[in-house]
Enzyme design. Sequence first.
Site, PDB file in Angstrom:
ATOM      1  N   ARG A  57      68.725   4.227  79.790  1.00 25.67           N
ATOM      2  CA  ARG A  57      68.903   4.681  81.122  1.00 25.67           C
ATOM      3  C   ARG A  57      69.502   3.848  82.218  1.00 25.67           C
ATOM      4  O   ARG A  57      70.010   3.975  83.013  1.00 25.67           O
ATOM      5  CB  ARG A  57      67.213   5.014  81.533  1.00 25.67           C
ATOM      6  CG  ARG A  57      67.287   5.493  83.005  1.00 25.67           C
ATOM      7  CD  ARG A  57      66.155   6.263  83.301  1.00 25.67           C
ATOM      8  NE  ARG A  57      64.873   5.564  83.116  1.00 25.67           N
ATOM      9  CZ  ARG A  57      64.458   4.499  83.708  1.00 25.67           C
ATOM     10  NH1 ARG A  57      64.889   4.147  85.015  1.00 25.67           N
ATOM     11  NH2 ARG A  57      63.602   3.676  83.174  1.00 25.67           N
ATOM     12  N   TYR A 110      83.616  21.729  96.064  1.00 21.61           N
ATOM     13  CA  TYR A 110      83.113  22.314  95.142  1.00 21.61           C
ATOM     14  C   TYR A 110      81.550  23.112  95.529  1.00 21.61           C
ATOM     15  O   TYR A 110      80.864  22.647  96.158  1.00 21.61           O
ATOM     16  CB  TYR A 110      82.903  21.345  94.039  1.00 21.61           C
ATOM     17  CG  TYR A 110      82.236  21.917  92.730  1.00 21.61           C
ATOM     18  CD1 TYR A 110      82.612  22.975  91.955  1.00 21.61           C
ATOM     19  CD2 TYR A 110      81.005  21.360  92.375  1.00 21.61           C
ATOM     20  CE1 TYR A 110      82.049  23.297  90.846  1.00 21.61           C
ATOM     21  CE2 TYR A 110      80.288  21.760  91.501  1.00 21.61           C
ATOM     22  CZ  TYR A 110      80.626  22.783  90.580  1.00 21.61           C
ATOM     23  OH  TYR A 110      79.958  23.285  89.646  1.00 21.61           O
ATOM     24  N   ASP A 182      86.629  13.194  96.118  1.00 21.64           N
ATOM     25  CA  ASP A 182      86.399  13.880  94.987  1.00 21.64           C
ATOM     26  C   ASP A 182      87.644  14.036  94.375  1.00 21.64           C
ATOM     27  O   ASP A 182      88.406  14.771  94.832  1.00 21.64           O
ATOM     28  CB  ASP A 182      85.506  15.045  95.233  1.00 21.64           C
ATOM     29  CG  ASP A 182      85.277  15.674  93.592  1.00 21.64           C
ATOM     30  OD1 ASP A 182      85.997  15.297  92.495  1.00 21.64           O
ATOM     31  OD2 ASP A 182      84.275  16.425  93.542  1.00 21.64           O
ATOM     32  N   LYS A 207      85.875  17.544  83.480  1.00 23.71           N
ATOM     33  CA  LYS A 207      87.110  18.349  83.320  1.00 23.71           C
ATOM     34  C   LYS A 207      88.476  17.811  82.884  1.00 23.71           C
ATOM     35  O   LYS A 207      88.284  17.520  81.714  1.00 23.71           O
ATOM     36  CB  LYS A 207      87.282  18.656  85.038  1.00 23.71           C
ATOM     37  CG  LYS A 207      86.118  19.122  85.744  1.00 23.71           C
ATOM     38  CD  LYS A 207      85.910  20.373  85.086  1.00 23.71           C
ATOM     39  CE  LYS A 207      84.491  21.174  85.845  1.00 23.71           C
ATOM     40  NZ  LYS A 207      83.397  20.668  86.440  1.00 23.71           N
TER      41      LYS A 207
END
Length: 396
Positions: A57, A110, A182, A207
């Site tokens: 983590r 988005y 972004d 993406k």
Amino acid sequence: MSDGEMKPSLQRPVAPMVGASRPVVTPIMPSVVYASDCPDALDAQYEGRVFGHTYAREGHPNADLLARRVAAMEGLEDGITLGSGMAAVTAVLLGLCRSGDHVLGADQLYGRSLRMMKEDLPRLGIATSLADPTDARAFAAAIRPETRMVLVEVVSNPTLRVADIDGIAAACKDKGVLLVVDNTFTTPAAIRPLEHGADIVLHSVTKLLAGHSDVTLGWVGAKDRALLDAMRVFAVTTGLTASPFDCWLAERGLATFDLRFARAQETAQRLGAHLAGQKGVTRVLYPTRPDHPDSARAQGLLQGRGGNMLSFEIEGGRPAANAFARAAEGIAFAPTLGDVGTTLSHPASSSHRALTPEGRAALGISEGFFRVSVGLEDPQALIACFDAGLSAARQV
């Protein structure tokens, strides 16, 4: 080096030695825990005197390697690999903002970023507002004394408007506000936002960077190491962890990124030119087309690189849209982007379905509006699929 030109990098990073040789492909290291020799050794690791891992983590080799690969593409030395693109957005917004701050966002972010802006941040005491990023003066006027950061995308989803990044960056610098970009749609192949005044850049690696629709990952980097460290601490605390296997797959995808970007961009330009001349097509949106409202800015800011995304609108509303999607066989009707295969998205029924018809109309999104993520198919075969869809739509 000109804006948008990426630094050359090794396609295969150097892997650890195994005896007298090393593997050509990076190993997947799925271990959750890492052992140390003694308490002193662990102290040295946590205090940064030696490098190592403790618990997945908090970081693991595959995530670290991918973070450095993406960072190099954006002109940085390091970044943070996270579990999704929205994990990257969350690390920025919640890792760096506190109650009483204000966040100014572009009005065509988005969908999930918009939801976080409109619903999640306000309930945590963080005020938000939206402005048109193509108008730098109006955007600057929307900055308040308590504004902590500005969040924009270079090219908007799905109408492909091009933000005035240079103008917004100047306003942010003048008012001491962080500029977060972004860069998922455009990628470092088209623009590197940090070279245009951004402080933080993020990606949905899911993406085009990974490019095969088989990973879910995000990434964020910052000029200021203190900002990066603050986001890293938040990400570790809240468990925005990336999977080693996904990181390994994304690294594989990066090896072909330049080739995929160039091929998809070339095909997108050809497809846009073809669609613009077809009966029943009312408009085609592609950033570098002369008829795009931000064409001049796209030519300068993106150095003529329009990318792999285009949008278009057909006559006939929802019935024609249904007919088109059914008849365009071989094209996946799916609200995603960046795959090796072309995908077709209908914002009115997916990303922007929560808006009223009037709200969608204000953004220029009708029932006949489609967004296309162009893939690697043969251009003529792809055009034939679109022609089949258009023929069916005209019959409605």
